[in-house]
Design an enzyme around this catalytic site. Structure first.
Site, PDB file in Angstrom:
ATOM      1  N   GLU A 164       0.806  -1.240   0.000  1.00 50.59           N
ATOM      2  CA  GLU A 164       0.000   0.000   0.000  1.00 50.59           C
ATOM      3  C   GLU A 164       0.832   1.280   0.000  1.00 50.59           C
ATOM      4  O   GLU A 164       0.583   2.227   0.734  1.00 50.59           O
ATOM      5  CB  GLU A 164      -0.966  -0.019   1.196  1.00 50.59           C
ATOM      6  CG  GLU A 164      -1.847  -1.235   1.240  1.00 50.59           C
ATOM      7  CD  GLU A 164      -2.868  -1.224   2.373  1.00 50.59           C
ATOM      8  OE1 GLU A 164      -2.897  -0.270   3.161  1.00 50.59           O
ATOM      9  OE2 GLU A 164      -3.658  -2.192   2.455  1.00 50.59           O
ATOM     10  N   ASN A 206       2.109  -5.146  -3.166  1.00 49.13           N
ATOM     11  CA  ASN A 206       0.715  -5.430  -2.849  1.00 49.13           C
ATOM     12  C   ASN A 206      -0.045  -4.135  -2.595  1.00 49.13           C
ATOM     13  O   ASN A 206       0.455  -3.222  -1.916  1.00 49.13           O
ATOM     14  CB  ASN A 206       0.666  -6.312  -1.580  1.00 49.13           C
ATOM     15  CG  ASN A 206      -0.697  -6.902  -1.305  1.00 49.13           C
ATOM     16  OD1 ASN A 206      -1.287  -7.540  -2.168  1.00 49.13           O
ATOM     17  ND2 ASN A 206      -1.212  -6.673  -0.104  1.00 49.13           N
ATOM     18  N   GLU A 272      -6.095 -10.581  -1.139  1.00 52.23           N
ATOM     19  CA  GLU A 272      -6.799 -10.417   0.154  1.00 52.23           C
ATOM     20  C   GLU A 272      -8.309 -10.350  -0.049  1.00 52.23           C
ATOM     21  O   GLU A 272      -9.004  -9.538   0.524  1.00 52.23           O
ATOM     22  CB  GLU A 272      -6.340  -9.132   0.861  1.00 52.23           C
ATOM     23  CG  GLU A 272      -4.864  -9.032   1.081  1.00 52.23           C
ATOM     24  CD  GLU A 272      -4.465  -7.792   1.854  1.00 52.23           C
ATOM     25  OE1 GLU A 272      -5.340  -7.118   2.424  1.00 52.23           O
ATOM     26  OE2 GLU A 272      -3.251  -7.479   1.896  1.00 52.23           O
ATOM     27  N   ASP A 274     -12.167 -10.284  -0.077  1.00 49.18           N
ATOM     28  CA  ASP A 274     -13.402 -10.443   0.684  1.00 49.18           C
ATOM     29  C   ASP A 274     -14.441  -9.568  -0.017  1.00 49.18           C
ATOM     30  O   ASP A 274     -14.099  -8.656  -0.764  1.00 49.18           O
ATOM     31  CB  ASP A 274     -13.263 -10.098   2.175  1.00 49.18           C
ATOM     32  CG  ASP A 274     -12.476  -8.811   2.446  1.00 49.18           C
ATOM     33  OD1 ASP A 274     -11.725  -8.779   3.450  1.00 49.18           O
ATOM     34  OD2 ASP A 274     -12.605  -7.835   1.661  1.00 49.18           O
TER      35      ASP A 274
END
Ligand code: XIL
Length: 353
Positions: A164, A206, A272, A274
């Site tokens: 990030e 990432n 990741e 969701d």
């Protein structure tokens, strides 16, 4: 753990069971327990992809069912927070790897890989870094990466090296301690340090919010293209895929983004995933969620450069979403570890359906 509507749901089922006086209750579809289902990891193996989930050492320790479901369905795990710099080195020079070691040992005991997460992240770094001079911070970063990557050399197949680093809402790098003190070169330096500590591990950048196409996606692309062009040892990009079923990038845009990253010679992974559903009407939200999971996994299977899908947890009993976004049911299994439609969406996509 968030307060749950369990009783409300039970009451609903009870009332539904009442129906007309004397009329038999309509058979409510009973979701299948996770341990009764064919392993997702088998479908993933057949597809040539990895399928994994973030886990917590404390949950592996506490709940045999949680550990059993993780071992049955996933071929790799990532530490939800135990391998981050903050939890490892709360005090300068006093490193604690016990929890991270537990996760690695669990994975090895169950024939699972480990994806390391995350060496450099503003979101969970030791507080004492703030008091360091520029040279001291550089040394602390070197020591952290060398010690941590060296410790798991040969036991981790990939590392999220920098997490990030791209800003939200404006072009360029996020304004972090690392950028302010070390300059933009900290990103490439972190990759070089990780490569020195492990010559074989896949080194990944990432990020979130750049899964489809748009300004942030372009900035992530520009960052990693720059790293490739300067010869930094980057091998992959993680697209976090924290989505809201009420509005998410199109499969076509995700595919285009994966393709252009792969054209740089990089592996891509969904790192990741969701899918939040709380903003949708209760009626139909689980089907909408199934479709999102299915379509994203199907894109990964359709793109040769996409090699892995990792979910950020696997049961609604434990999701970071509840604390960071509010009560939701974002994952593949419900609180009782029974498969939701989302699970079948992933399975069908892995099986090419
Ligand atoms: C989150 C964890 O899930 C939480 O338990 C923790 O409190 C904060 O970090 N992007 C990332 C992950 O890369 O490391 C974050 O994980 C979620 C967002």
């Amino acid at each position: 753990m968030r307060p749950r509507r369990r009783h409300g749901l039970a009451l609903l089922v009870l009332l539904a069971g009442c129906g007309e006086a004397g009329s038999p209750a309509a058979p409510s579809p009973t979701p299948t327990p996770a341990l009764d289902l064919e392993p997702l990891r088998a479908a993933a193996r057949a597809s040539g992809r990895r399928v994994g989930a973030a886990v917590q050492a404390g949950l592996l320790r506490a709940g045999p069912d949680y550990a059993a479901v993780a071992a049955r369905h996933f071929d790799h795990v990532t530490a939800e927070f135990e391998m981050k710099w903050g939890p490892i080195e709360r005090q300068p020079g006093q490193r604690s790897y016990e929890a991270a070691d537990e996760i690695v040992a669990f994975a090895e005991a169950h024939g699972m890989g480990v994806k390391g997460h995350a060496l450099v992240w503003h979101g969970d770094s030791p507080a004492w870094l703030e008091g360091l001079s520029i040279p001291e911070l550089r040394i602390a970063l070197e020591d952290h990466i060398r010690t941590t990557v060296g410790r798991y050399r040969g036991r981790v197949f990939a590392w999220d090296v920098v997490n990030e680093a791209i800003a939200d809402g404006r072009p360029g790098l996020r304004d972090t301690l690392f950028l302010r003190r070390l300059g933009p070169g900290y990103v490439a330096e972190a990759f070089r340090l990780a490569r020195e500590a492990d010559p074989d591990v896949l080194l990944v950048y990432n990020d979130y919010g750049g899964e489809g196409l748009g300004r942030k996606s372009d900035d992530v692309y520009d960052l990693v293209r720059g790293l490739v062009e300067e010869g930094a040892p980057i091998g992959g990009v993680g697209l976090q895929m924290h989505l809201d079923a009420a509005g998410y990038p199109s499969a076509a845009d995700i595919a285009s983004n994966m393709r252009r990253l792969a054209a740089l010679g990089l592996l891509v992974n969904v790192s990741e995933m969701d899918v939040r559903v709380a903003r949708l009407p209760a009626e139909g939200r689980l089907e909408a969620q199934r479709r999102v999971y299915h379509d994203v996994v199907a894109v990964c299977l359709a793109e040769p450069g996409c090699h892995a899908v990792t979910f950020w947890g696997f049961t609604d009993r434990h999701s970071w979403i509840d604390s960071f976004f509010g009560p939701d049911d974002p994952l593949l299994f419900d609180e009782s570890l029974r498969a939701k439609p989302a699970f079948f969406g992933v399975r069908d996509a892995l099986e090419g359906r």
